[in-house]
Design a protein around this motif. Structure first.
Motif, PDB file in Angstrom:
ATOM      1  N   HIS A  29      -3.988   3.850   3.793  1.00  0.00           N
ATOM      2  CA  HIS A  29      -4.315   3.292   2.478  1.00  0.00           C
ATOM      3  C   HIS A  29      -4.730   4.345   1.456  1.00  0.00           C
ATOM      4  N   ASN A  30      -5.646   5.227   1.817  1.00  0.00           N
ATOM      5  CA  ASN A  30      -6.129   6.210   0.840  1.00  0.00           C
ATOM      6  C   ASN A  30      -5.003   7.094   0.325  1.00  0.00           C
ATOM      7  N   GLU A  31      -4.152   7.549   1.220  1.00  0.00           N
ATOM      8  CA  GLU A  31      -3.036   8.392   0.781  1.00  0.00           C
ATOM      9  C   GLU A  31      -2.057   7.587  -0.065  1.00  0.00           C
ATOM     10  N   ARG A  32      -1.812   6.363   0.334  1.00  0.00           N
ATOM     11  CA  ARG A  32      -0.914   5.489  -0.424  1.00  0.00           C
ATOM     12  C   ARG A  32      -1.492   5.232  -1.823  1.00  0.00           C
ATOM     13  N   GLU A  33      -2.795   5.005  -1.889  1.00  0.00           N
ATOM     14  CA  GLU A  33      -3.447   4.752  -3.172  1.00  0.00           C
ATOM     15  C   GLU A  33      -3.337   5.976  -4.085  1.00  0.00           C
ATOM     16  N   LYS A  34      -3.523   7.166  -3.520  1.00  0.00           N
ATOM     17  CA  LYS A  34      -3.405   8.393  -4.318  1.00  0.00           C
ATOM     18  C   LYS A  34      -1.975   8.594  -4.823  1.00  0.00           C
ATOM     19  N   ARG A  35      -1.003   8.447  -3.935  1.00  0.00           N
ATOM     20  CA  ARG A  35       0.393   8.696  -4.304  1.00  0.00           C
ATOM     21  C   ARG A  35       0.934   7.652  -5.274  1.00  0.00           C
ATOM     22  N   GLU A  36       0.538   6.401  -5.075  1.00  0.00           N
ATOM     23  CA  GLU A  36       1.137   5.319  -5.855  1.00  0.00           C
ATOM     24  C   GLU A  36       0.217   4.807  -6.956  1.00  0.00           C
ATOM     25  N   ASP A  37      -0.982   5.382  -7.076  1.00  0.00           N
ATOM     26  CA  ASP A  37      -1.936   5.073  -8.132  1.00  0.00           C
ATOM     27  C   ASP A  37      -2.156   3.576  -8.295  1.00  0.00           C
ATOM     28  N   PHE A  38      -2.845   2.976  -7.299  1.00  0.00           N
ATOM     29  CA  PHE A  38      -3.149   1.549  -7.338  1.00  0.00           C
ATOM     30  C   PHE A  38      -4.451   1.255  -8.060  1.00  0.00           C
ATOM     31  N   GLY A  39      -5.065   2.255  -8.635  1.00  0.00           N
ATOM     32  CA  GLY A  39      -6.331   2.025  -9.327  1.00  0.00           C
ATOM     33  C   GLY A  39      -6.160   1.054 -10.487  1.00  0.00           C
ATOM     34  N   ALA A  40      -7.264   0.609 -11.025  1.00  0.00           N
ATOM     35  CA  ALA A  40      -7.227  -0.366 -12.112  1.00  0.00           C
ATOM     36  C   ALA A  40      -6.424   0.164 -13.303  1.00  0.00           C
ATOM     37  N   GLN A  41      -6.454   1.471 -13.531  1.00  0.00           N
ATOM     38  CA  GLN A  41      -5.734   2.036 -14.666  1.00  0.00           C
ATOM     39  C   GLN A  41      -4.287   2.386 -14.306  1.00  0.00           C
ATOM     40  N   GLY A  42      -3.986   2.440 -13.020  1.00  0.00           N
ATOM     41  CA  GLY A  42      -2.653   2.838 -12.584  1.00  0.00           C
ATOM     42  C   GLY A  42      -1.627   1.743 -12.791  1.00  0.00           C
ATOM     43  N   GLY A  43      -0.384   2.111 -12.675  1.00  0.00           N
ATOM     44  CA  GLY A  43       0.684   1.158 -12.901  1.00  0.00           C
ATOM     45  C   GLY A  43       1.230   0.539 -11.635  1.00  0.00           C
ATOM     46  N   GLY A  44       0.917   1.118 -10.470  1.00  0.00           N
ATOM     47  CA  GLY A  44       1.482   0.614  -9.226  1.00  0.00           C
ATOM     48  C   GLY A  44       0.876  -0.716  -8.805  1.00  0.00           C
ATOM     49  N   ARG A  45       1.709  -1.588  -8.271  1.00  0.00           N
ATOM     50  CA  ARG A  45       1.229  -2.887  -7.797  1.00  0.00           C
ATOM     51  C   ARG A  45       0.589  -2.684  -6.428  1.00  0.00           C
ATOM     52  N   PRO A  46      -0.686  -3.006  -6.288  1.00  0.00           N
ATOM     53  CA  PRO A  46      -1.353  -2.851  -4.998  1.00  0.00           C
ATOM     54  C   PRO A  46      -0.672  -3.725  -3.932  1.00  0.00           C
ATOM     55  N   PRO A  47      -0.362  -3.166  -2.800  1.00  0.00           N
ATOM     56  CA  PRO A  47       0.370  -3.920  -1.776  1.00  0.00           C
ATOM     57  C   PRO A  47      -0.443  -5.047  -1.151  1.00  0.00           C
ATOM     58  N   MET A  48      -1.756  -5.033  -1.330  1.00  0.00           N
ATOM     59  CA  MET A  48      -2.575  -6.058  -0.700  1.00  0.00           C
ATOM     60  C   MET A  48      -2.657  -7.349  -1.509  1.00  0.00           C
ATOM     61  N   LEU A  49      -2.081  -7.363  -2.707  1.00  0.00           N
ATOM     62  CA  LEU A  49      -2.153  -8.569  -3.518  1.00  0.00           C
ATOM     63  C   LEU A  49      -1.520  -9.747  -2.777  1.00  0.00           C
ATOM     64  N   ASN A  50      -2.209 -10.883  -2.829  1.00  0.00           N
ATOM     65  CA  ASN A  50      -1.790 -12.140  -2.196  1.00  0.00           C
ATOM     66  C   ASN A  50      -1.691 -12.061  -0.678  1.00  0.00           C
ATOM     67  N   THR A  51      -2.402 -11.112  -0.070  1.00  0.00           N
ATOM     68  CA  THR A  51      -2.405 -11.039   1.397  1.00  0.00           C
ATOM     69  C   THR A  51      -3.602 -11.748   2.007  1.00  0.00           C
ATOM     70  N   CYS A  52      -4.596 -12.122   1.177  1.00  0.00           N
ATOM     71  CA  CYS A  52      -5.760 -12.856   1.669  1.00  0.00           C
ATOM     72  C   CYS A  52      -6.448 -13.523   0.487  1.00  0.00           C
ATOM     73  N   HIS A  53      -7.464 -14.298   0.794  1.00  0.00           N
ATOM     74  CA  HIS A  53      -8.221 -15.046  -0.216  1.00  0.00           C
ATOM     75  C   HIS A  53      -8.751 -14.140  -1.323  1.00  0.00           C
TER      76      HIS A  53
END
Length: 184
Positions: free
Chosen positions: A141-165
């Protein structure tokens, strides 16, 4: 909040499942899991220790290692079964190599059941694959977050969206941290 206090009871069976994720020096990851089942009483099993597994000795002690790349492709699989109730059990360990070439992605549980369910695998190692898949996501996850910029300001869609409540795109967490993906 912990579970409420139980009624008086006697311990009979303990299952330990431990998973670890490792970043390798070659840029790949090893995801390892170990499952141990222990009884609190002597267990009659014809093919072990003169017909008895003493209390506290593992009934099952098994391990799986998945070697994956950044994209969660499975490059290698190793399985071992150090303790089993029957001598025949370890013969199925190599069947888990059927996972090589597949990817940990949505549908992985279904795939593992198709490839290794029933007589094609071992129930205990098969159960562990789901936990290993989750461990693979957590490990990378940490490496994926760095490479794909899932932060609030980043443009990448976080892969965990809609995976849990919590990560429901109609919920408050996504609205706060990833408003660009919020459906609220």
């Amino acid at each position: 909040m912990p579970l409420p206090p139980p009624v008086e009871r006697e311990p009979l069976h303990t299952r330990y499942v431990t998973c670890n994720g490792y970043k390798r020096n070659d840029g790949l990851w090893d995801i390892e899991g170990e499952l141990i089942d222990i009884k609190s009483f002597d267990l009659q099993v014809a093919e072990r220790n003169d017909g008895v597994i003493p209390a506290g000795e593992p009934l099952h002690k098994m391990a799986l290692r998945l070697t994956i790349d950044y994209d969660l492709n499975i490059l290698d699989v190793q399985a071992c079964m150090d303790y089993t109730p029957f001598r025949h059990c370890p013969q199925i360990a190599d069947s888990f190599r059927k996972l090589i070439g597949h990817r940990i992605a949505p549908g992985f549980t279904r795939l593992t059941r198709e490839l290794l369910g029933g007589t094609q695998g071992c129930t205990h190692l098969l159960e562990m694959l789901g936990v290993l898949a989750t461990t693979a996501y957590q490990t990378t996850h940490n490496e994926r977050e760095k490479r794909e910029d899932f932060g609030a300001q980043g443009g990448g869609r976080p892969p965990m969206l809609n995976t849990c409540h919590t990560f429901d795109t109609r919920g408050p967490v996504v609205k706060q941290y990833w408003p660009q993906f919020s459906e609220e």
